[in-house]
Design a protein around this motif. Structure first.
Motif, PDB file in Angstrom:
ATOM      1  N   VAL A  98       0.831  -1.212   0.000  1.00  0.00           N
ATOM      2  CA  VAL A  98       0.000   0.000   0.000  1.00  0.00           C
ATOM      3  C   VAL A  98       0.867   1.266   0.000  1.00  0.00           C
ATOM      4  CG1 VAL A  98      -0.287   0.097   2.526  1.00  0.00           C
ATOM      5  CG2 VAL A  98      -2.043   1.085   1.029  1.00  0.00           C
ATOM      6  N   HIS A  99       2.072   1.160   0.538  1.00  0.00           N
ATOM      7  CA  HIS A  99       2.970   2.318   0.563  1.00  0.00           C
ATOM      8  C   HIS A  99       3.553   2.639  -0.825  1.00  0.00           C
ATOM      9  CE1 HIS A  99       2.942   0.790   4.723  1.00  0.00           C
ATOM     10  NE2 HIS A  99       2.961   2.066   5.048  1.00  0.00           N
ATOM     11  N   ALA A 108       2.959   9.645   4.969  1.00  0.00           N
ATOM     12  CA  ALA A 108       2.598   9.646   6.387  1.00  0.00           C
ATOM     13  C   ALA A 108       3.472   8.660   7.165  1.00  0.00           C
ATOM     14  CB  ALA A 108       1.117   9.292   6.550  1.00  0.00           C
ATOM     15  N   ARG A 109       3.707   7.506   6.552  1.00  0.00           N
ATOM     16  CA  ARG A 109       4.484   6.467   7.235  1.00  0.00           C
ATOM     17  C   ARG A 109       5.961   6.866   7.328  1.00  0.00           C
ATOM     18  NH1 ARG A 109       5.464   3.168  10.790  1.00  0.00           N
ATOM     19  NH2 ARG A 109       6.043   1.005  10.376  1.00  0.00           N
ATOM     20  N   LEU A 110       6.498   7.428   6.257  1.00  0.00           N
ATOM     21  CA  LEU A 110       7.904   7.859   6.305  1.00  0.00           C
ATOM     22  C   LEU A 110       8.080   8.962   7.352  1.00  0.00           C
ATOM     23  CD1 LEU A 110       9.184   7.869   2.599  1.00  0.00           C
ATOM     24  CD2 LEU A 110       9.135   5.993   4.254  1.00  0.00           C
ATOM     25  N   ASP A 111       7.075   9.840   7.469  1.00  0.00           N
ATOM     26  CA  ASP A 111       7.142  10.886   8.510  1.00  0.00           C
ATOM     27  C   ASP A 111       7.236  10.237   9.893  1.00  0.00           C
ATOM     28  OD1 ASP A 111       6.989  12.810   6.589  1.00  0.00           O
ATOM     29  OD2 ASP A 111       4.893  13.346   6.960  1.00  0.00           O
ATOM     30  N   THR A 239      16.053   0.370   6.165  1.00  0.00           N
ATOM     31  CA  THR A 239      15.116   0.707   7.244  1.00  0.00           C
ATOM     32  C   THR A 239      13.684   0.701   6.727  1.00  0.00           C
ATOM     33  OG1 THR A 239      16.779   2.051   8.358  1.00  0.00           O
ATOM     34  CG2 THR A 239      14.468   2.503   8.912  1.00  0.00           C
ATOM     35  N   ILE A 240      13.484   1.331   5.576  1.00  0.00           N
ATOM     36  CA  ILE A 240      12.134   1.355   4.987  1.00  0.00           C
ATOM     37  C   ILE A 240      11.660  -0.079   4.719  1.00  0.00           C
ATOM     38  CG2 ILE A 240      10.779   2.058   2.974  1.00  0.00           C
ATOM     39  CD1 ILE A 240      12.589   4.565   2.792  1.00  0.00           C
ATOM     40  N   ALA A 241      12.532  -0.887   4.125  1.00  0.00           N
ATOM     41  CA  ALA A 241      12.158  -2.274   3.813  1.00  0.00           C
ATOM     42  C   ALA A 241      11.746  -3.021   5.084  1.00  0.00           C
ATOM     43  CB  ALA A 241      13.316  -2.995   3.117  1.00  0.00           C
ATOM     44  N   ARG A 242      12.530  -2.850   6.133  1.00  0.00           N
ATOM     45  CA  ARG A 242      12.253  -3.564   7.389  1.00  0.00           C
ATOM     46  C   ARG A 242      10.983  -3.032   8.050  1.00  0.00           C
ATOM     47  NH1 ARG A 242      16.530  -1.971  10.103  1.00  0.00           N
ATOM     48  NH2 ARG A 242      15.360  -0.394  11.261  1.00  0.00           N
TER      49      ARG A 242
END
Lengths: 381, 381
Positions: A98-99, A108-111, A239-242
């Motif tokens: 979904v990201h 929103a999630r990266l923030d 980090t994003i992947a995890r």
């Protein structure tokens, strides 16, 4: 366990090249394609022709697979959640995917994760976009529909309050994200691959050169990128992947700002144009590692095999017969690696790419650009 | 000209890997396979299931192709001559291919060309074979049926006048060739590719290590081979390709004698086991160059990408589930390149191979042997 069936949704060139990379592994590869003429459908043995948005078509396809993965991000999230609930492994899963499907959810999630992005806000209309511009240092601002964009589509640069372009994004009926137009030095991409059991590998960070919003050339690794900055970009992608629970290949498109920061532009959770160089330039290609990841197999070495690899996209031009151009291209450069997608030539359409690798970056750039231009028909010698 | 259709006769692993290599070229690949389960038929999009010995089946298949090529040497020469007479490009053509189909024809032609072979003669029966032995220094001698042999099949070593094996070859009803049993130091292979317009490329000469008459390991390039000797072997293979009018890949299997001569053992006019290392170890693989040659495209660079590449064949063992072995093999060696053929495991059957490349030959040999042994089930750690 016998050799598993990997089902891929979407018949584009990414599926085509994933199939190519899966052949040596002895796995079974099954394709859900819109038409029998799609790029991948031409070369895959086991093809189901059908609409990936139709629940029954997708469900029937998925039931014949040990794991489901994707050539694109267009399968509705809700439908993937249903398949997962029925016990079909979906990789990447809907909660991760979904990201890559919704830029609003992604921002929103990266923030939340403290990952640096361009300043951004969901805006309600042209006036709200102008207000966003005023808050963030003025025009130009970038407007994006949160869903449905790719290769510059779904993205508008608004240059002033009266700019006609400010109205366009709101016509699609999906939320619109406003972003500051970053004054970047260049675009980078950090490509990583992650397995369900948590293993991950990071490819060298590359420079991606865009022309008219479409990737034109990729330089691997990014020239002159300080080691510490490269490692930071790789760590950011890992980090994003995890944190998002990505399984498979994740491409993080980045802006390198003039003041030396790195901001996330876009995410893609599938093999990506910025990773095509790995087919000839890395020990294990992004396609092979994507297959290994979705099967939860140990990942292959992502390291480069040459000092430099240059990838250039081949776009369609006015000249429809690219095969006729092979004679000259192959005779001129016996080390040239051509990757064509089996697509009809249309002006501006990505129909293939070329890779070259070696020690001399300017020479490689000239050779890649020459081959791509000659195939397109913009160079005739 | 639009992208051409390459038709390949035979659904084995060579066709499978040729298809894999053809995908990036954007060509159409069409397969004539004995069954839908054959190695290549599993992964190719456009498959005709039929008998390549049946004239009408082959003719109908060939009419849908721009050029016809082969996974094996089993199509009758007369049938290929008919197709050629009908205007279908057959590559390699029947007049070349007959030298890979018939060892008697091959030996006679190499004699004419002054190419060194083991001493040989067509023999009429066991007594004639004994006479041949007497003429050439005594037993053992090698008897071969002139057609139909591969991987040690169709070959008998006769150790004495009373040896039962002396009777076997004559039961097939085809001519039998007697050859001196060469006291060789090792086996080499010279792989070259030639185009209709006469361009040719030579791969580095490799050492091929046989176990029980089946190729076990290939070392590329052949360790310790003096440069002058390597060049002589390449020139010999290029001469054979030119003089026989070969189009496509030609493998020349050689004996290196203890007194430093090189003798031709066998010819194969298709991608060959001794060239599998090129998939990961050369700029252009034998499969990609075979496709380029049969289409009369300029050939790709045959040079190695690493100091050493080692290929080990994966034979079937007692353990049927090779996929389960992937976890350990891939985790142990992230640089390992696995190439599986989608074949059911049967003891002794070639079901895949592995490639590794790098600078340290003993290390590469250990890693290739370990992976092949672990996949086979003869190593369990």
């Amino acid at each position: 366990m016998t050799f598993p069936v990997v089902g891929m949704v979407g018949g584009g060139q990414l599926a085509r090249m994933t199939h190519e990379a899966g052949i040596p592994l002895g796995i079974r590869f099954k394709l859900l394609s819109d038409t029998p003429q799609d790029s991948a459908a031409q070369v895959v043995g086991d093809v189901v022709v059908g609409d990936h948005r139709d629940p029954e078509t997708l469900r029937a396809f998925a039931r014949g697979c040990d794991v489901l993965t994707f050539d694109h991000e267009h399968v509705p999230t809700a439908l993937l959640r249903e398949l997962e609930a029925e016990g079909i492994p979906v990789r990447p899963g809907p909660d991760a995917l979904v990201h890559a499907q919704d830029k609003g959810v992604m921002r929103a999630r990266l923030d939340e994760l403290g990952i640096p992005s361009p300043r951004h806000r969901i805006v309600a209309g042209p006036a709200d976009a102008a207000a966003f511009a005023a808050e963030t240092g003025g025009f130009p601002v970038v407007l994006k529909t949160v869903r449905g964009g790719y290769d510059g589509k779904g993205v508008w640069v608004v240059r002033s309050a009266g700019d006609e372009a400010a109205h366009e994004p709101f016509r699609a009926g999906v939320p619109v994200l406003a972003e500051e137009k970053v004054d970047f030095r260049r675009e980078l991409a950090a490509n990583v691959v992650r397995s369900p059991h948590g293993q991950a590998v990071a490819y060298p960070v590359v420079e991606s050169i865009q022309v008219n919003g479409v990737c034109d050339t990729v330089l691997a690794p990014a020239p002159g990128l300080p080691e510490a900055e490269a490692v930071r970009a790789q760590e950011l992608a890992l980090t994003i992947a995890r944190e998002l629970g990505v399984v498979g290949h994740l491409a993080v498109e980045l802006f390198e700002t003039r003041d030396g920061r790195v901001l996330v532009n876009e995410l893609a959770m599938r093999p990506h144009n910025s990773g095509h160089w790995t087919q000839d330039g890395a020990v294990t290609s992004q396609f092979a590692n994507h297959v290994r990841a979705v099967l939860d197999l140990p990942l292959g070495d992502p390291r480069p095999r040459a000092r430099w690899t240059v990838m250039a996209n081949v776009l369609g031009g006015d000249y429809p017969d690219m095969y006729a151009a092979y004679l000259h291209c192959m005779a001129r450069d016996p080390q040239l690696k051509i990757h064509m997608y089996g697509k009809d030539v249309k002006p501006g359409r990505k129909v293939g790419h070329v890779n070259v690798y070696g020690d001399d970056l300017p020479d490689l750039r000239e050779r890649a650009a020459h081959a791509a231009g000659y195939l397109r028909g913009t160079i005739d010698e």
